[in-house]
Design an enzyme around this catalytic site. Sequence first.
Site, PDB file in Angstrom:
ATOM      1  N   ASN A 290      41.356  60.855  58.358  1.00 33.41           N
ATOM      2  CA  ASN A 290      40.790  59.886  59.290  1.00 33.41           C
ATOM      3  C   ASN A 290      39.776  60.454  60.257  1.00 33.41           C
ATOM      4  OD1 ASN A 290      43.217  61.093  60.354  1.00 33.41           O
ATOM      5  ND2 ASN A 290      42.932  59.744  62.108  1.00 33.41           N
TER       6      ASN A 290
ATOM      7  N   GLU B 219      51.842  66.854  63.325  1.00 33.93           N
ATOM      8  CA  GLU B 219      51.218  65.774  64.110  1.00 33.93           C
ATOM      9  C   GLU B 219      51.165  64.565  63.185  1.00 33.93           C
ATOM     10  OE1 GLU B 219      47.464  67.412  65.499  1.00 33.93           O
ATOM     11  OE2 GLU B 219      48.437  68.180  67.277  1.00 33.93           O
TER      12      GLU B 219
ATOM     13  N   CYS C  45      45.432  57.973  64.727  1.00 32.69           N
ATOM     14  CA  CYS C  45      46.881  57.961  64.997  1.00 32.69           C
ATOM     15  C   CYS C  45      47.188  57.484  66.400  1.00 32.69           C
ATOM     16  CB  CYS C  45      47.434  59.363  64.804  1.00 32.69           C
ATOM     17  SG  CYS C  45      46.647  60.523  65.919  1.00 32.69           S
TER      18      CYS C  45
ATOM     19  N   GLU D  58      50.657  70.825  70.075  1.00 31.70           N
ATOM     20  CA  GLU D  58      49.517  71.711  70.020  1.00 31.70           C
ATOM     21  C   GLU D  58      48.661  71.370  71.228  1.00 31.70           C
ATOM     22  OE1 GLU D  58      47.871  72.971  66.350  1.00 31.70           O
ATOM     23  OE2 GLU D  58      49.624  72.333  65.198  1.00 31.70           O
TER      24      GLU D  58
END
Length: 465
Positions: free
Chosen positions: A146, A243, A277, A446
């Site tokens: 994405n 993630e 996301c 992160e």
Amino acid sequence: MVLTHFIGGRPVAAGPGFPVHDPVTGLVVRHVHEADPEVADRAVRAAREAARDWAAMPVGERAGWMRRLAEGIEERFDDLVAAEIADTGNPLDQTRTLDVPRGIANFRAFAEMAAQRPEEAFHLSGTLSYTVRRPLGVVAVIVPWNLPFLLMTWKLAPALVCGNTVVVKPSEHTPGSAAVFAEICAGAGLPPGVVNIVFGHGSAGQLLVEHPDVDAVTFTGSTRTAAAIMRTAAQRVKPISFELGGKNAGLVFEDCDLDRAVEGTVRSAFTNGGQVCLCTERMYVQRPIFEEFCARLAARAQEVEPQPMISAAHRDKVLSYYALARSEGAKVLAGGGVPVFGDHRDGGYYVEPTVVAGLSEWSRFNREEIFGPVCHVAPFDSEAEALDLANSSEYGLAATVWTTSLDRAHRVAQRLEAGQVWVNTWDVRDLRAPFGGVKLSGIGREGGTRSLDFYSEPTTITIKL
Ligand SMILES: NC(=O)c1ccc[n+]([C@@H]2O[C@H](COP(=O)([O-])OP(=O)(O)OC[C@H]3O[C@@H](n4cnc5c(N)ncnc54)[C@H](O)[C@@H]3O)[C@@H](O)[C@H]2O)c1
Ligand SMILES: N/C(=C\C=C\C=O)C(=O)O
């Protein structure tokens, strides 16, 4: 021309070729080699061979290499933009102001953070304990389609500056910018084997995860895939950083600045065709302003330029949720179908930016990540009810809060079960801050020193003084 893997500093043409489609037209834009076990093993071996010297390099020198890669990205800026757009159909403006510039920012930010990071030391009863950090070794970097270049470099920069060598597996849908990055690495004279890039589908990623000489896995993608990776990585107890997906909520309180809340929701729901996301798929609006908010968001949604989904399959998935909403009696306030352009885009993978209301909280529509330009809007009365609704999801990646009350902003933000909460804004990213999700949205953080912590292992040395 078939895109080749990049192993040991050189192009490697091996494995069958597969097509990549342009989401704007549906036409084949390029072909890519698919990594087979031999290619994956060759890439891991090249990374291993480079690992010792790269790890032994002083961190300040590695930081210098990160800055050179950032310069290389600047030099090849237009090629990276063109490659990203060819694979994703992303708008030129977004690609030039977000996707590629974040690659430069990622390398520069982690170069500084790593070079300036202090070590720890402790005095205790005549002894001194101090820490030194060592890299994990060979890290598999598996990333989605994405925001391909942004997300690949978000992982690569800290992994490399901490002294790891990497084998990257970009998404099968978006290999182009990674292939340009391989040329940037070669052009910068990066020591061969420090960065290796292999292309292919999920099976190619699986080959890396299961490879006995891969020391750690950093993954961005769907929660479903993460579960598969976790099962494989568990065999050798490999460190993982995840993630993952989201079903992000937005809370709009009646005391908000309504103009900002509407415009902010247009961004958070429809940016990148909702294929981020961090996008908001669940909006909860305090009842006194619910009707006005819905009317204004619906009107703006009809002005949003449609963006293509990454593939026909993903377009069909998003449309299936539109159909589900209608079958469950939703009120479609905007969109709900496929735009007709009357030009080359009619062969692409477009869906209309969509706003729906009236569905149960427990509808699949409101429970599952759709990952398209769509949000559901529901009313709430009390702050407690809004928090219960927002926190009812199995996901916990991001949330937005729209209010002009400072007390409410802090109170609500601190009670939201999410890794990132934005108040009166969206997707402002400080690369020093922890980034990641809770529940099904991820494992670990992160960003800033969290990235440096994941990509290196501390040793505590205690000396008798
Ligand atoms: N939290 C975040 O920062 C973040 C960022 C971007 C995307 N995402 C999530 O990613 C998803 C969309 O991306 P996607 O469709 O590419 O995800 P995906 O999980 O299908 O694929 C992600 C990557 O994993 C690879 N892969 C697939 N199966 C694998 C396996 N068994 N072993 C190893 N690798 C495998 C794919 O080839 C791809 O490179 C959405 O759920 C979105 O929420 C999360
Ligand atoms: N990881 C990041 C963004 C994730 C976007 C998800 O689609 C970032 O901004 O660093």
